[in-house]
Design an enzyme around this catalytic site. Structure first.
Site, mmCIF file in Angstrom:
data_model
loop_
_atom_site.group_PDB
_atom_site.id
_atom_site.type_symbol
_atom_site.label_atom_id
_atom_site.label_comp_id
_atom_site.label_asym_id
_atom_site.label_seq_id
_atom_site.Cartn_x
_atom_site.Cartn_y
_atom_site.Cartn_z
ATOM 1 N N ARG A 90 -7.757 -6.770 0.130
ATOM 2 C CA ARG A 90 -7.128 -7.971 -0.442
ATOM 3 C C ARG A 90 -6.524 -8.812 0.666
ATOM 4 O O ARG A 90 -6.235 -8.323 1.739
ATOM 5 C CB ARG A 90 -6.011 -7.563 -1.416
ATOM 6 C CG ARG A 90 -6.517 -7.091 -2.767
ATOM 7 C CD ARG A 90 -5.333 -6.781 -3.660
ATOM 8 N NE ARG A 90 -4.463 -7.935 -3.799
ATOM 9 C CZ ARG A 90 -3.153 -7.924 -3.544
ATOM 10 N NH1 ARG A 90 -2.550 -6.833 -3.154
ATOM 11 N NH2 ARG A 90 -2.431 -9.018 -3.700
ATOM 12 N N LYS A 99 0.138 4.702 -1.014
ATOM 13 C CA LYS A 99 -1.131 4.105 -1.444
ATOM 14 C C LYS A 99 -2.298 5.090 -1.335
ATOM 15 O O LYS A 99 -2.614 5.594 -0.266
ATOM 16 C CB LYS A 99 -1.414 2.845 -0.607
ATOM 17 C CG LYS A 99 -2.655 2.106 -1.061
ATOM 18 C CD LYS A 99 -2.618 0.645 -0.680
ATOM 19 C CE LYS A 99 -3.956 -0.034 -0.967
ATOM 20 N NZ LYS A 99 -3.903 -1.482 -0.892
ATOM 21 N N ARG A 157 7.328 -5.250 -2.875
ATOM 22 C CA ARG A 157 8.047 -4.121 -2.276
ATOM 23 C C ARG A 157 9.198 -3.741 -3.194
ATOM 24 O O ARG A 157 9.786 -4.610 -3.832
ATOM 25 C CB ARG A 157 8.678 -4.509 -0.930
ATOM 26 C CG ARG A 157 7.693 -4.972 0.119
ATOM 27 C CD ARG A 157 7.110 -3.803 0.892
ATOM 28 N NE ARG A 157 6.167 -4.263 1.900
ATOM 29 C CZ ARG A 157 4.890 -4.585 1.672
ATOM 30 N NH1 ARG A 157 4.396 -4.471 0.462
ATOM 31 N NH2 ARG A 157 4.104 -5.024 2.624
HETATM 32 C C1 BTN Z 1 -7.015 -3.485 -1.053
HETATM 33 O O1 BTN Z 1 -6.787 -4.250 -0.112
HETATM 34 O O2 BTN Z 1 -6.147 -2.722 -1.485
HETATM 35 C C2 BTN Z 1 -8.378 -3.475 -1.704
HETATM 36 C C3 BTN Z 1 -9.312 -2.570 -0.987
HETATM 37 C C4 BTN Z 1 -10.682 -2.487 -1.623
HETATM 38 C C5 BTN Z 1 -11.634 -1.658 -0.780
HETATM 39 C C6 BTN Z 1 -12.941 -1.428 -1.461
HETATM 40 S S1 BTN Z 1 -13.887 -0.186 -0.632
HETATM 41 C C7 BTN Z 1 -15.284 -0.591 -1.603
HETATM 42 C C8 BTN Z 1 -15.307 -2.089 -1.754
HETATM 43 N N1 BTN Z 1 -16.017 -2.706 -0.664
HETATM 44 C C9 BTN Z 1 -15.202 -3.435 0.117
HETATM 45 O O3 BTN Z 1 -15.565 -4.043 1.146
HETATM 46 N N2 BTN Z 1 -13.962 -3.395 -0.364
HETATM 47 C C10 BTN Z 1 -13.877 -2.621 -1.570
#
Ligand code: BTN
Length: 258
Positions: free
Chosen positions: A59, A126, A256
């Site tokens: 994100r 997390k 947070r």
């Molecule tokens: C976050 O920032 O918390 C979201 C992370 C999402 C990661 C997943 S891994 C599978 C899919 N492919 C990606 O490139 N990102 C998502």
């Protein structure tokens, strides 16, 4: 480690026909891969799962770092009926994954919790993240990317390790993926008819910050403090501050505990 036959076996004949799963040894990002397949007409229910991502997306433009064998990284394409609003979709996905993890006994006595908009927490740290991206030119089609830590890599920097959690002993990753897909199917079906409102109560029971003092951080505005009053029918975060409730819609903020 991952194996299509094993995933299909756990899905069972009733559910296996709803998904078209492609297992890649390596790709930059399962979301990027599936977005381009979606633009080329891939069917709803297409899944791309990768042993290794070389440019995983998180994100807010962040990188998502994962190591082979230590994480489960996959994306699902879902096409909704025209007119379906995607509001709250990423929260709904968080709920589906949390429910699936509960089914496999992840979290032990402490339930897996949710942090707005869509982080998965284990013992307050997390465990995984979700990145929902709408398919350009097809606003009712979404690529749903999920990354889960199965184990924390040995060489992880201490600062990052202190904020991260992993599933550790939840058995086979193939079965885990299948159970998550089945739960996603149920939640996406509920979402398609009732939107996030149909899932909001379930989300709130797993919400880590319900009624707690929080601080919202943004690159574009000063920090905002208040009491978290849950989420609205469309997934907006409700922040009580200065005697009134503010709706927070932007995903460009970080939450947070204050
Ligand atoms: C976050 O920032 O918390 C979201 C992370 C999402 C990661 C997943 S891994 C599978 C899919 N492919 C990606 O490139 N990102 C998502």
């Amino acid at each position: 480690m991952l194996d299509i036959a094993a995933i299909t076996h756990t899905l069972g004949s009733m559910h296996a026909c709803r998904f078209d799963i492609d297992l890649l040894q390596e790709c930059p990002s399962t979301n990027a891969e599936l977005l381009s397949r979606a633009e080329a007409g891939a069917a709803s229910g297409s899944v791309v799962v990768a042993e290794t991502q070389t440019a995983g997306r998180g994100r807010q433009g962040r990188q998502w770092i994962s190591a082979p064998d230590d994480s489960l990284t996959f994306s699902l394409l879902w096409r909704f009926a025209p007119g379906t609003s995607p509001a709250g979709l990423s929260l709904a996905i968080g709920l589906a994954v949390a429910q699936a993890l509960h089914k496999v006994g992840a979290g032990g006595t402490a339930p897996i919790q949710l942090k707005w908009p869509n982080d998965l927490l284990k013992d307050g740290r997390k465990l995984g993240g979700i990145l929902v991206e709408l398919v350009p030119g097809a606003p009712h089609a979404a690529v749903i990317g999920i990354g889960l830590n199965l184990r924390l890599p040995a060489g992880m920097p201490a600062g990052l390790a202190a904020q991260s959690a992993a599933l550790e002993n939840t058995g086979d990753a193939n079965a885990l993926l299948a159970i998550i897909l089945v739960e996603l199917l149920a939640v996406l079906t509920a979402f398609a008819t009732g939107g996030f409102a149909a899932l909001r109560d379930g989300w709130r029971t797993r919400h880590a910050f319900e009624g707690k003092p929080i601080c919202l951080l943004s690159d574009f505005a000063p920090p905002r403090h208040g009491i978290c009053r849950g989420v609205d029918m469309d997934g907006a975060l409700l922040l009580e501050a200065d005697g009134r409730i503010e709706r927070i819609l932007s995903g460009e903020v970080s939450l947070r505990q204050a």
